[in-house]
Design an enzyme around this catalytic site. Structure first.
Site, PDB file in Angstrom:
ATOM      1  N   ASN A   1       0.853  -1.192   0.000  1.00  0.00           N
ATOM      2  CA  ASN A   1       0.000   0.000   0.000  1.00  0.00           C
ATOM      3  C   ASN A   1       0.889   1.242   0.000  1.00  0.00           C
ATOM      4  O   ASN A   1       2.095   1.149   0.238  1.00  0.00           O
ATOM      5  CB  ASN A   1      -0.975  -0.012   1.190  1.00  0.00           C
ATOM      6  CG  ASN A   1      -0.250  -0.189   2.512  1.00  0.00           C
ATOM      7  OD1 ASN A   1       0.536   0.666   2.916  1.00  0.00           O
ATOM      8  ND2 ASN A   1      -0.479  -1.318   3.166  1.00  0.00           N
TER       9      ASN A   1
ATOM     10  N   GLY B   1      -2.709 -10.449   3.015  1.00  0.00           N
ATOM     11  CA  GLY B   1      -2.358 -10.981   1.692  1.00  0.00           C
ATOM     12  C   GLY B   1      -0.874 -11.267   1.529  1.00  0.00           C
ATOM     13  O   GLY B   1      -0.191 -11.709   2.459  1.00  0.00           O
ATOM     14  N   VAL B   2      -0.377 -10.988   0.345  1.00  0.00           N
ATOM     15  CA  VAL B   2       1.019 -11.284   0.039  1.00  0.00           C
ATOM     16  C   VAL B   2       1.950 -10.358   0.841  1.00  0.00           C
ATOM     17  O   VAL B   2       3.054 -10.760   1.232  1.00  0.00           O
ATOM     18  CB  VAL B   2       1.259 -11.233  -1.492  1.00  0.00           C
ATOM     19  CG1 VAL B   2       1.132  -9.856  -2.060  1.00  0.00           C
ATOM     20  CG2 VAL B   2       2.595 -11.841  -1.854  1.00  0.00           C
ATOM     21  N   ASP B   3       1.501  -9.151   1.106  1.00  0.00           N
ATOM     22  CA  ASP B   3       2.283  -8.184   1.899  1.00  0.00           C
ATOM     23  C   ASP B   3       2.569  -8.764   3.295  1.00  0.00           C
ATOM     24  O   ASP B   3       3.725  -8.785   3.761  1.00  0.00           O
ATOM     25  CB  ASP B   3       1.453  -6.892   2.010  1.00  0.00           C
ATOM     26  CG  ASP B   3       2.270  -5.671   2.371  1.00  0.00           C
ATOM     27  OD1 ASP B   3       3.489  -5.807   2.541  1.00  0.00           O
ATOM     28  OD2 ASP B   3       1.676  -4.583   2.500  1.00  0.00           O
TER      29      ASP B   3
ATOM     30  N   THR C   1      -5.278  -7.738  -7.267  1.00  0.00           N
ATOM     31  CA  THR C   1      -6.441  -8.610  -7.504  1.00  0.00           C
ATOM     32  C   THR C   1      -6.942  -9.324  -6.240  1.00  0.00           C
ATOM     33  O   THR C   1      -7.847 -10.150  -6.321  1.00  0.00           O
ATOM     34  CB  THR C   1      -6.160  -9.675  -8.592  1.00  0.00           C
ATOM     35  OG1 THR C   1      -5.160 -10.580  -8.115  1.00  0.00           O
ATOM     36  CG2 THR C   1      -5.714  -9.035  -9.883  1.00  0.00           C
ATOM     37  N   GLY C   2      -6.372  -8.980  -5.083  1.00  0.00           N
ATOM     38  CA  GLY C   2      -6.860  -9.555  -3.821  1.00  0.00           C
ATOM     39  C   GLY C   2      -7.695  -8.513  -3.089  1.00  0.00           C
ATOM     40  O   GLY C   2      -8.791  -8.144  -3.536  1.00  0.00           O
TER      41      GLY C   2
ATOM     42  N   TYR D   1      -7.483  -5.403  -2.968  1.00  0.00           N
ATOM     43  CA  TYR D   1      -7.770  -4.202  -3.762  1.00  0.00           C
ATOM     44  C   TYR D   1      -8.837  -4.426  -4.839  1.00  0.00           C
ATOM     45  O   TYR D   1      -9.264  -3.460  -5.486  1.00  0.00           O
ATOM     46  CB  TYR D   1      -6.483  -3.634  -4.368  1.00  0.00           C
ATOM     47  CG  TYR D   1      -5.683  -2.774  -3.406  1.00  0.00           C
ATOM     48  CD1 TYR D   1      -6.114  -2.553  -2.099  1.00  0.00           C
ATOM     49  CD2 TYR D   1      -4.488  -2.169  -3.797  1.00  0.00           C
ATOM     50  CE1 TYR D   1      -5.378  -1.765  -1.206  1.00  0.00           C
ATOM     51  CE2 TYR D   1      -3.751  -1.369  -2.921  1.00  0.00           C
ATOM     52  CZ  TYR D   1      -4.207  -1.175  -1.623  1.00  0.00           C
ATOM     53  OH  TYR D   1      -3.477  -0.384  -0.760  1.00  0.00           O
TER      54      TYR D   1
HETATM   55  N1  APR Z   1       2.349 -15.646  -2.736  1.00  0.00           N
HETATM   56  C1  APR Z   1       1.818 -15.233  -3.913  1.00  0.00           C
HETATM   57  N2  APR Z   1       0.623 -14.629  -3.996  1.00  0.00           N
HETATM   58  C2  APR Z   1      -0.060 -14.414  -2.843  1.00  0.00           C
HETATM   59  C3  APR Z   1       0.425 -14.801  -1.577  1.00  0.00           C
HETATM   60  C4  APR Z   1       1.693 -15.443  -1.555  1.00  0.00           C
HETATM   61  N3  APR Z   1       2.257 -15.840  -0.415  1.00  0.00           N
HETATM   62  N4  APR Z   1      -0.492 -14.458  -0.633  1.00  0.00           N
HETATM   63  C5  APR Z   1      -1.528 -13.886  -1.299  1.00  0.00           C
HETATM   64  N5  APR Z   1      -1.277 -13.867  -2.622  1.00  0.00           N
HETATM   65  C6  APR Z   1      -2.107 -13.379  -3.735  1.00  0.00           C
HETATM   66  C7  APR Z   1      -3.580 -13.167  -3.497  1.00  0.00           C
HETATM   67  O1  APR Z   1      -4.261 -14.418  -3.507  1.00  0.00           O
HETATM   68  C8  APR Z   1      -3.928 -12.322  -4.718  1.00  0.00           C
HETATM   69  O2  APR Z   1      -4.093 -13.153  -5.871  1.00  0.00           O
HETATM   70  O3  APR Z   1      -1.650 -12.104  -4.141  1.00  0.00           O
HETATM   71  C9  APR Z   1      -2.663 -11.467  -4.929  1.00  0.00           C
HETATM   72  C10 APR Z   1      -2.777 -10.040  -4.485  1.00  0.00           C
HETATM   73  O4  APR Z   1      -3.610  -9.960  -3.334  1.00  0.00           O
HETATM   74  P1  APR Z   1      -3.306  -9.016  -2.099  1.00  0.00           P
HETATM   75  O5  APR Z   1      -2.121  -9.511  -1.347  1.00  0.00           O
HETATM   76  O6  APR Z   1      -4.580  -8.859  -1.358  1.00  0.00           O
HETATM   77  O7  APR Z   1      -2.846  -7.598  -2.772  1.00  0.00           O
HETATM   78  P2  APR Z   1      -3.725  -6.367  -3.362  1.00  0.00           P
HETATM   79  O8  APR Z   1      -5.023  -6.796  -3.911  1.00  0.00           O
HETATM   80  O9  APR Z   1      -2.767  -5.638  -4.255  1.00  0.00           O
HETATM   81  O10 APR Z   1      -4.038  -5.493  -2.098  1.00  0.00           O
HETATM   82  C11 APR Z   1      -3.013  -4.734  -1.501  1.00  0.00           C
HETATM   83  O11 APR Z   1      -3.538  -5.506   0.693  1.00  0.00           O
HETATM   84  O12 APR Z   1      -2.190  -6.641   2.173  1.00  0.00           O
HETATM   85  C12 APR Z   1      -2.675  -5.412   1.804  1.00  0.00           C
HETATM   86  O13 APR Z   1      -0.903  -3.930   2.443  1.00  0.00           O
HETATM   87  C13 APR Z   1      -1.576  -4.466   1.337  1.00  0.00           C
HETATM   88  O14 APR Z   1      -3.039  -2.605   1.482  1.00  0.00           O
HETATM   89  C14 APR Z   1      -2.390  -3.487   0.589  1.00  0.00           C
HETATM   90  C15 APR Z   1      -3.428  -4.341  -0.101  1.00  0.00           C
END
Ligand code: APR
Length: 183
Positions: A30, A38-40, A124-125, A127
């Site tokens: 973010n 999520g991945v973060d 795509t998660g 957000y």
């Molecule tokens: N490895 C690969 N992909 C992952 C993992 C992982 N370990 N964990 C989750 N994902 C995938 C999710 O399933 C999704 O397909 O990463 C993709 C992106 O999802 P999010 O992590 O939710 O990211 P985004 O939609 O960009 O949202 C960003 O979420 O975690 C917060 O701090 C972050 O505020 C920001 C927002």
């Protein structure tokens, strides 16, 4: 799935990006670089506090941008924190901003001599960006960059769930048809 773009390669795999041994991995961050779910969350948990310490020093990053930090305890050398757009109906520059964050990440990778990069499916998660259009934007942006700059050598899309992997596989097959398979 694997496709060559000149001397470079784009791959799609299903998996956990924190386990990747590429020179760099992308994070879906973010704009406050404050961490999250999520991945973060997964990257900060696996990489340890050194990543957040550097994020705090940097302070933030606008939507569509990217910053690079250490990867802490991860196998990768660097994390590329990509700030994707929050989906808000599609009429608010979401597509352009998503393309920008992949391009910014690839620019930084080249600048830092990182030869292989793994990306998650940014936006795509949490957000909410619809996966199919997001996949096409990501793949088109990456393929155009590789064609233009002939680097990095490898870009691997690491997709967490089968549905997302399928969207990227279909997108890649459409974008770069496998000519060899038809021969
Ligand atoms: N490895 C690969 N992909 C992952 C993992 C992982 N370990 N964990 C989750 N994902 C995938 C999710 O399933 C999704 O397909 O990463 C993709 C992106 O999802 P999010 O992590 O939710 O990211 P985004 O939609 O960009 O949202 C960003 O979420 O975690 C917060 O701090 C972050 O505020 C920001 C927002």
């Amino acid at each position: 799935m694997i496709r060559n773009v000149g001397t470079c390669r784009i791959e799609t795999v299903q998996g956990d990006i924190t386990l990747e041994k590429t020179d760099a991995i992308g994070n879906a961050a973010n704009s406050m670089l404050a961490g999250g779910g999520g991945v973060d969350g997964a990257i900060h948990r696996a990489g340890g506090p050194a990543i957040m310490a550097e994020c705090r020093r940097i302070g933030g990053c606008p939507t569509g941008g990217c910053v690079v930090t250490t990867a802490g305890r991860l196998k990768a050398k660097r994390v590329l924190h990509m700030v994707g757009p929050i989906w808000n109906g599609g009429e608010n520059d979401e597509a352009e901003l998503l393309a920008f964050c992949y391009r910014s990440a690839l620019d930084l990778a080249v600048e830092h001599g990182l030869r292989s990069v793994a990306f998650p499916s940014v936006s795509t998660g949490i957000y909410g960006f619809p996966v199919r259009p997001a996949a096409m934007i990501a793949l088109r942006t990456i393929a155009a960059f590789l064609r233009e700059r002939s680097a990095p050598e490898l870009v691997r899309m690491v997709l967490f769930d089968p549905g997302t992997r399928k969207a990227y596989d279909e997108g890649l097959a459409e974008l770069l048809p496998d000519i060899a398979a038809d021969a």
